[in-house]
Design a protein around this motif. Structure first.
Motif, mmCIF file in Angstrom:
data_model
loop_
_atom_site.group_PDB
_atom_site.id
_atom_site.type_symbol
_atom_site.label_atom_id
_atom_site.label_comp_id
_atom_site.label_asym_id
_atom_site.label_seq_id
_atom_site.Cartn_x
_atom_site.Cartn_y
_atom_site.Cartn_z
ATOM 1 N N TYR A 94 -15.014 80.165 104.922
ATOM 2 C CA TYR A 94 -14.867 81.616 105.059
ATOM 3 C C TYR A 94 -13.390 81.915 105.319
ATOM 4 O O TYR A 94 -12.857 81.504 106.348
ATOM 5 N N VAL A 119 -16.587 89.229 104.257
ATOM 6 C CA VAL A 119 -16.581 87.851 103.780
ATOM 7 C C VAL A 119 -17.868 87.108 104.142
ATOM 8 O O VAL A 119 -18.290 86.195 103.428
ATOM 9 N N PHE A 120 -18.535 87.523 105.227
ATOM 10 C CA PHE A 120 -19.712 86.787 105.682
ATOM 11 C C PHE A 120 -20.945 87.054 104.832
ATOM 12 O O PHE A 120 -21.880 86.263 104.836
ATOM 13 N N TYR A 136 -19.278 82.781 99.423
ATOM 14 C CA TYR A 136 -19.036 81.947 100.599
ATOM 15 C C TYR A 136 -20.321 81.588 101.350
ATOM 16 O O TYR A 136 -20.260 80.952 102.397
ATOM 17 N N SER A 155 -21.043 78.421 103.762
ATOM 18 C CA SER A 155 -19.791 77.677 103.987
ATOM 19 C C SER A 155 -19.815 76.993 105.349
ATOM 20 O O SER A 155 -20.132 77.623 106.359
ATOM 21 N N LEU A 210 -14.963 77.736 108.888
ATOM 22 C CA LEU A 210 -14.457 79.090 109.135
ATOM 23 C C LEU A 210 -12.969 78.981 109.428
ATOM 24 O O LEU A 210 -12.564 78.197 110.289
#
Length: 198
Positions: free
Chosen positions: A12, A53-54, A59, A62, A65
């Motif tokens: 991320y 992004v989450f 992603y 992922s 982080l």
């Protein structure tokens, strides 16, 4: 606790500075004593923003982080580490961490990697398109573009993470020493050994 040796995958590209534990997991999620399901509440406030992004499918899942300076500041809630773990994050890379968060992450099998800001900036760029490789044994973060960033880690923490040892695991790892001590106590001080119950 699972052993952590290497972690490969997308990351991320978060990068936000001064992210406190209330951002990682809001207070209303703290009513549970279970670690399961907290990933749904991880970064809840930020996930309300479109295009975050989450929730970007690119992603999803992922294991890494990449964060900004002073990650995990604020309250000492261990739920923050639980939420990251439930989200599938095994490594957090940042220029610095709150000491309490770093300790909680370690106790929950999450590696915190401290790298200089320029290295973090480079990894933020790589993370947008390509995977990242973290090797705890060699204490390095690498990319397919020949980037290599070395990091320091406390030898005890490294030993525990490589072996998958939490406090209980560390105790069980010493079972031969404990058994020997108890045997000597039974021989030298038989009065402290409980009598067999018929």
């Amino acid at each position: 606790m699972d052993k952590l040796t290497t972690v490969d995958g997308r990351a991320y590209p978060f990068g936000m500075k001064n992210v406190d534990t209330d951002i990682v997991i809001p207070a209303h999620w703290l009513k549970t004593i279970s670690r399961n399901g907290l990933g749904k509440g991880a970064f809840e406030v930020l996930r309300k923003e479109p295009g975050n992004v989450f929730d970007d499918p690119e992603y999803a899942g992922s294991p890494i982080l990449i964060a900004g300076d002073n990650f995990g500041c604020g309250s000492s809630r261990e739920h923050a580490a639980w939420a990251l773990g439930d989200l599938g994050i095994k490594v957090v890379i940042a220029p610095s961490f709150s000491d309490i968060f770093s300790g909680n992450a370690f106790k929950n099998g999450i590696l915190t990697v401290v790298l200089p800001q320029d290295a973090v900036d480079r990894l933020l760029e790589v993370a947008k398109t390509d995977p990242i490789h973290v090797d705890l044994e060699s204490q390095s973060v690498t990319t397919q573009f020949q980037d290599r960033f070395a990091f320091e880690i406390d030898p005890f923490r490294k030993h525990c993470l490589l072996g998958g040892l939490d406090e209980i695991g560390l105790t069980l790892d010493q079972s031969d020493v404990i058994d020997g001590y108890e045997a000597r106590q039974a021989q030298d001080r038989p009065w402290i050994v409980p009598a067999a119950v018929a």
